[in-house]
Design an enzyme around this catalytic site. Structure first.
Site, PDB file in Angstrom:
ATOM      1  N   LYS A  17       0.715  -1.173  -0.005  1.00 45.62           N
ATOM      2  CA  LYS A  17      -0.138   0.050   0.146  1.00 45.62           C
ATOM      3  C   LYS A  17       0.915   1.156  -0.028  1.00 45.62           C
ATOM      4  CE  LYS A  17       0.916   1.156   4.651  1.00 45.62           C
ATOM      5  NZ  LYS A  17       1.352   2.169   5.143  1.00 45.62           N
ATOM      6  N   ASP A 155      -2.470  -1.913  10.247  1.00 43.08           N
ATOM      7  CA  ASP A 155      -2.762  -1.987   8.893  1.00 43.08           C
ATOM      8  C   ASP A 155      -3.437  -3.141   8.399  1.00 43.08           C
ATOM      9  OD1 ASP A 155      -1.556   0.592   8.647  1.00 43.08           O
ATOM     10  OD2 ASP A 155       0.118  -0.075   7.901  1.00 43.08           O
TER      11      ASP A 155
HETATM   12  O1  C5P Z   1      -0.116  -1.366  14.754  1.00 44.13           O
HETATM   13  P1  C5P Z   1       1.302  -1.705  14.445  1.00 44.13           P
HETATM   14  O2  C5P Z   1       1.812  -2.952  15.269  1.00 44.13           O
HETATM   15  O3  C5P Z   1       1.499  -1.698  12.989  1.00 44.13           O
HETATM   16  O4  C5P Z   1       1.937  -0.606  15.022  1.00 44.13           O
HETATM   17  C1  C5P Z   1       3.270  -0.632  15.235  1.00 44.13           C
HETATM   18  C2  C5P Z   1       3.767   0.769  16.176  1.00 44.13           C
HETATM   19  O5  C5P Z   1       3.372   2.007  15.602  1.00 44.13           O
HETATM   20  C3  C5P Z   1       2.880   0.387  17.537  1.00 44.13           C
HETATM   21  O6  C5P Z   1       3.495  -0.352  18.528  1.00 44.13           O
HETATM   22  C4  C5P Z   1       2.819   1.905  17.898  1.00 44.13           C
HETATM   23  O7  C5P Z   1       3.964   2.069  18.715  1.00 44.13           O
HETATM   24  C5  C5P Z   1       3.020   2.854  16.579  1.00 44.13           C
HETATM   25  N1  C5P Z   1       1.608   3.150  16.130  1.00 44.13           N
HETATM   26  C6  C5P Z   1       0.871   4.062  16.568  1.00 44.13           C
HETATM   27  N2  C5P Z   1      -0.346   4.513  16.116  1.00 44.13           N
HETATM   28  C7  C5P Z   1      -1.021   3.826  15.182  1.00 44.13           C
HETATM   29  C8  C5P Z   1      -0.275   2.847  14.436  1.00 44.13           C
HETATM   30  C9  C5P Z   1       0.837   2.370  15.226  1.00 44.13           C
HETATM   31  O8  C5P Z   1       1.517   4.886  17.684  1.00 44.13           O
HETATM   32  N3  C5P Z   1      -1.996   4.405  14.615  1.00 44.13           N
END
Ligand code: C5P
Length: 302
Positions: A17, A155
């Site tokens: 994406k 995502d």
């Molecule tokens: O959700 P995901 O595991 O992909 O996110 C990785 C890191 O990015 C999370 O642990 C968080 O620290 C940060 N994040 C965030 N806010 C979001 C998405 C991700 O702070 N909306």
């Protein structure tokens, strides 16, 4: 996401994406950030092959397919094949949810750059949920799969839903599909170094924010009249501060192309929008002389 049966195996090609627009609205009590982002799925795919094995385990083989072989000698982010890999985490979660004890060997062919803000790991996780739900005959509803997806990462729901484009809200997991009347074209340029999403969000500073309107972005995108002024990514500034390759990549794109330029997700991949696939091919050709970049001309699905 393209799902195919090949003899006894199941094969899934799952896309990358680009975030053409990303606004951070604020930090939430759970530590995540509230987002308003426009994601487009583009034709650069990881592939996963699911094959039955005798034991009751999940085995993962990873193969990296680098578009620039010389990059393999550089310090590319490593591809974890252990329990941290989102494919194994997705398989484990599905096992826990369904009690399934069938064995599976998953072969992951990685083409989407890692730690690049192109959602490769999340896309693989979504493909694993869809693939194993079919392969093991679990019959979980789409609603249930979405609940598991949200547990795996912000995502993953986008790739599970598999829209051509969507406005994503919440921490990224609330998906509102957007119609595109024409194919969208871009060239993606990705340096060898990556960025950790968590570190980029941590470096984001709320007081420096200009908020932009996602509604006006979507209407310009649907009219096909996006200009540099519309491209917005609140994570670009922290990403630039953490990794000099981001600014260098944006500069290279600006030198070579006239279209709107931006960074995807939390970086490090950057893109330039093009009017046609032909134009994207020409720009990709010019950029490929820059040995420090992996370059992909991409289009959206229609
Ligand atoms: O959700 P995901 O595991 O992909 O996110 C990785 C890191 O990015 C999370 O642990 C968080 O620290 C940060 N994040 C965030 N806010 C979001 C998405 C991700 O702070 N909306």
């Amino acid at each position: 996401m393209v799902v195919r049966h090949q003899g006894p195996s199941l094969v899934i090609h799952t896309p990358a994406k680009l975030n053409l627009f990303l606004d951070v609205l604020g930090k939430r009590p759970d530590g995540y950030h509230s987002l308003e982002t426009v994601m487009v799925s583009v034709g650069l795919y990881d592939s996963l092959v699911f094959r039955e094995i005798e034991s009751n385990q999940t085995r993962l083989n990873c193969h990296r397919c680098e578009s620039r072989p010389t990059f393999e000698k550089q310090t590319l982010p490593t591809l974890p094949a252990g329990p941290d890999n989102l494919v194994l985490r997705a398989a484990d979660l599905l096992r826990k949810q369904t009690g399934c004890d069938q064995g599976v060997e998953i072969t992951l062919v990685k083409r989407i750059p890692m730690q690049a803000g192109m959602g490769g790991g999340s896309s693989d996780a979504a493909a694993t949920l869809v693939g194993l739900n079919q392969f093991w005959g679990c019959d979980l509803t789409s609603e249930k799969l979405h609940m598991l997806a949200a547990e795996l990462g912000s995502d993953v729901n986008f790739f599970l839903e598999s829209p051509i484009a969507a406005v994503c809200r919440g921490r990224g997991e609330v998906i509102e599909p957007v119609r595109l009347s024409r194919r969208f074209h871009a060239v993606v340029a990705c340096p060898s170094s990556g960025l950790s999403t968590a570190n980029v969000f941590r470096a984001w500073a709320s007081e420096r924010q200009r908020h932009a309107s996602v509604t006006s972005f979507v209407s310009q995108m649907q009219r096909g009249t996006l200009s540099q002024h519309d491209i917005h990514n609140a994570l670009e500034r922290p990403a630039r501060e953490l990794n000099g390759d981001v600014a260098r990549t944006l500069d290279s794109l600006r030198r070579i192309a006239n279209g709107p330029v931006g960074m995807s997700g939390s970086g490090t991949s950057c893109f330039v929008l093009c009017r046609t696939a032909r134009e994207a091919g020409v720009i990709a050709g010019r950029l490929s002389f820059d040995r420090s970049l992996r370059v992909f001309p991409v289009s959206s699905r229609v």
